[in-house]
Design an enzyme around this catalytic site. Structure first.
Site, PDB file in Angstrom:
ATOM      1  N   ASP A   1       0.814  -1.213   0.000  1.00 37.76           N
ATOM      2  CA  ASP A   1       0.000   0.000   0.000  1.00 37.76           C
ATOM      3  C   ASP A   1       0.848   1.264   0.000  1.00 37.76           C
ATOM      4  O   ASP A   1       0.404   2.317  -0.436  1.00 37.76           O
ATOM      5  CB  ASP A   1      -0.934  -0.010   1.208  1.00 37.76           C
ATOM      6  CG  ASP A   1      -1.946  -1.127   1.086  1.00 37.76           C
ATOM      7  OD1 ASP A   1      -3.002  -0.899   0.503  1.00 37.76           O
ATOM      8  OD2 ASP A   1      -1.648  -2.257   1.531  1.00 37.76           O
TER       9      ASP A   1
ATOM     10  N   ASN B   1       1.706  -2.935   4.224  1.00 35.96           N
ATOM     11  CA  ASN B   1       0.701  -3.777   3.561  1.00 35.96           C
ATOM     12  C   ASN B   1      -0.287  -4.236   4.633  1.00 35.96           C
ATOM     13  O   ASN B   1      -0.110  -3.948   5.825  1.00 35.96           O
ATOM     14  CB  ASN B   1       1.382  -4.965   2.862  1.00 35.96           C
ATOM     15  CG  ASN B   1       0.450  -5.669   1.883  1.00 35.96           C
ATOM     16  OD1 ASN B   1      -0.158  -5.017   1.028  1.00 35.96           O
ATOM     17  ND2 ASN B   1       0.310  -6.968   1.998  1.00 35.96           N
TER      18      ASN B   1
HETATM   19  O1  MRU Z   1      -7.751  -2.240   3.260  1.00 33.37           O
HETATM   20  P1  MRU Z   1      -7.582  -2.633   1.831  1.00 33.37           P
HETATM   21  O2  MRU Z   1      -8.361  -3.829   1.413  1.00 33.37           O
HETATM   22  O3  MRU Z   1      -7.706  -1.469   0.883  1.00 33.37           O
HETATM   23  O4  MRU Z   1      -6.056  -3.067   1.878  1.00 33.37           O
HETATM   24  C1  MRU Z   1      -5.210  -3.008   0.857  1.00 33.37           C
HETATM   25  C2  MRU Z   1      -4.904  -4.357   0.434  1.00 33.37           C
HETATM   26  O5  MRU Z   1      -5.729  -4.985  -0.174  1.00 33.37           O
HETATM   27  C3  MRU Z   1      -3.644  -5.005   0.712  1.00 33.37           C
HETATM   28  O6  MRU Z   1      -2.877  -4.450   1.683  1.00 33.37           O
HETATM   29  C4  MRU Z   1      -2.932  -5.328  -0.580  1.00 33.37           C
HETATM   30  O7  MRU Z   1      -2.042  -6.343  -0.361  1.00 33.37           O
HETATM   31  C5  MRU Z   1      -2.228  -4.160  -1.204  1.00 33.37           C
HETATM   32  S1  MRU Z   1      -3.267  -3.216  -2.184  1.00 33.37           S
HETATM   33  C6  MRU Z   1      -2.680  -3.583  -3.755  1.00 33.37           C
END
Ligand code: MRU
Length: 360
Positions: free
Chosen positions: A237, A247
């Site tokens: 993220d 992440n």
């Molecule tokens: O809270 P979210 O579902 O938006 O979280 C992000 C994610 O899905 C993960 O951390 C993911 O591995 C990275 S986003 C490409």
């Protein structure tokens, strides 16, 4: 100036309803886009970045030529979620291009730029898939595997096509390998509390025919100790310039277990996920604190109850409290490599800058 009356809207998949229902939602105002990001109708770093870019198209219309109003609307979008940097990156990029053109051209210019962001997101994931495929092939060669031997990949959360415009970051190499005829099996962490692994990644892989097994979040270490994981592959993220990775919560524990068991731990990300201003991820990356209700309650179906519609169940006594940090930071030293659209680099400032020299 006259407000632009052309109908504008962005249509998104309501990810909250998957895998039990597939529904589209039409968002026709900045407030609706902001709400969709906040409520996780859309989620995942690339997807919220692209959605926010289209939100800025709506902002370009709603601002009615006022730059300060445009900035306020951009701030509304940026403030919806704090950790994934793609969101702020997309809003800033949209503002920068709009600054270059007269207000009369804002909507048209914003549409072009949002389209460019979406197209680049897809191209980046496709390139990540190509680089990741080579890495998987090299790993199999190193392990001296027969053509029929299965490569077991563990992934956490959803960094699949739902989290991007298409293909996904962590899933792009998986799809590329599967499409190339390499036998792949994916261990999918359920990813409590919102279960993006169980609900979204497993559904995505099933749609594509990729063999997979959903596991409880705590099972990964045990599987690694027994040689049942060849590779851990996650998304990100926000990644700092020295390679620390934010992440979904629980990623750090997977990295610790991977290092302890000599299992390669790769993180896949488009360059829009780098935060070039930051170095120390642990100190500097903002971690979203979400509603404890996501911990104290579970969502799911229990047919024939509620006509097969989702129900919410409380899973602990009301006398207890809960906390819900949504992300964690995996230090660069635990990461084998970063897979970006430019190739695979070590998780270090020197390694990253070798791929992105313009950021030196
Ligand atoms: O809270 P979210 O579902 O938006 O979280 C992000 C994610 O899905 C993960 O951390 C993911 O591995 C990275 S986003 C490409």
């Amino acid at each position: 100036m006259e407000p632009d009356q052309r109908p504008l809207a962005v249509q998104v998949i309501d990810q909250r309803k998957l895998p039990f229902a597939f529904a589209l939602l039409t968002l026709d105002s900045v407030a609706a886009v902001a709400d969709a990001i906040r409520q996780m109708v859309v989620r995942g770093a690339g997807c919220i970045g692209a959605t926010a870019a289209y939100g800025m198209v709506l902002a370009a219309r709603e601002a009615e030529g006022s730059w300060s109003q445009l900035q306020r609307l951009g701030k509304t979008l940026t403030e919806t979620r704090p950790t994934a940097v793609n969101l702020a990156w997309a809003v800033t990029r949209m503002e920068q291009v709009l600054l270059q053109v007269p207000p009369a051209d804002w909507v048209e210019r914003a549409q072009l730029e949002a389209e460019a962001i979406a197209t680049e997101d897809l191209a980046a994931c496709a390139a990540i898939g190509r680089h990741g495929l080579k890495m998987i092939q090299a790993l199999r060669l190193k392990q001296d595997r027969s053509a029929a031997a299965v490569t077991n990949i563990l992934t956490h959360c959803n960094a699949g096509w739902l989290a991007f415009v298409d293909l996904g970051s962590a899933t792009a190499p998986i799809y590329a390998a599967h499409n190339a005829g390499i036998p792949i099996h994916v261990w999918v962490d359920e990813t409590r509390p919102r279960n993006q692994g169980a609900r979204l990644t497993a559904w995505e892989l099933a749609q594509h025919g990729v063999p997979h097994t959903v596991i409880a979040d705590n099972a990964g270490g045990h599987l690694m100790q027994h040689g049942l994981v060849d590779l851990v592959l996650t998304g990100a993220d926000r990644v700092t310039r020295q390679g620390d990775v934010a992440n979904k919560i629980g990623t750090y524990l997977k990295a610790l277990a991977a290092v302890d068991n000599g299992v390669p731990f790769y993180v896949a990300l488009p360059s829009s996920t780098f935060d070039w201003k930051l170095r120390d991820g642990l100190q500097e990356i903002p971690i979203e604190q979400r509603d404890p209700r996501e911990v104290t309650h579970l969502l799911g179906v229990a047919p024939p109850l509620n006509n097969g519609q989702e129900l919410e169940f409380q899973i602990l006594a009301s006398s207890s409290t809960a906390a819900n940090p949504a992300f964690d930071v995996t230090p660069a030293r635990l990461i084998t490599g970063l897979i970006t659209e430019r190739g695979i680099s070590p998780a270090s400032e020197a390694g990253i800058l070798a791929c992105f020299p313009e950021m030196a």
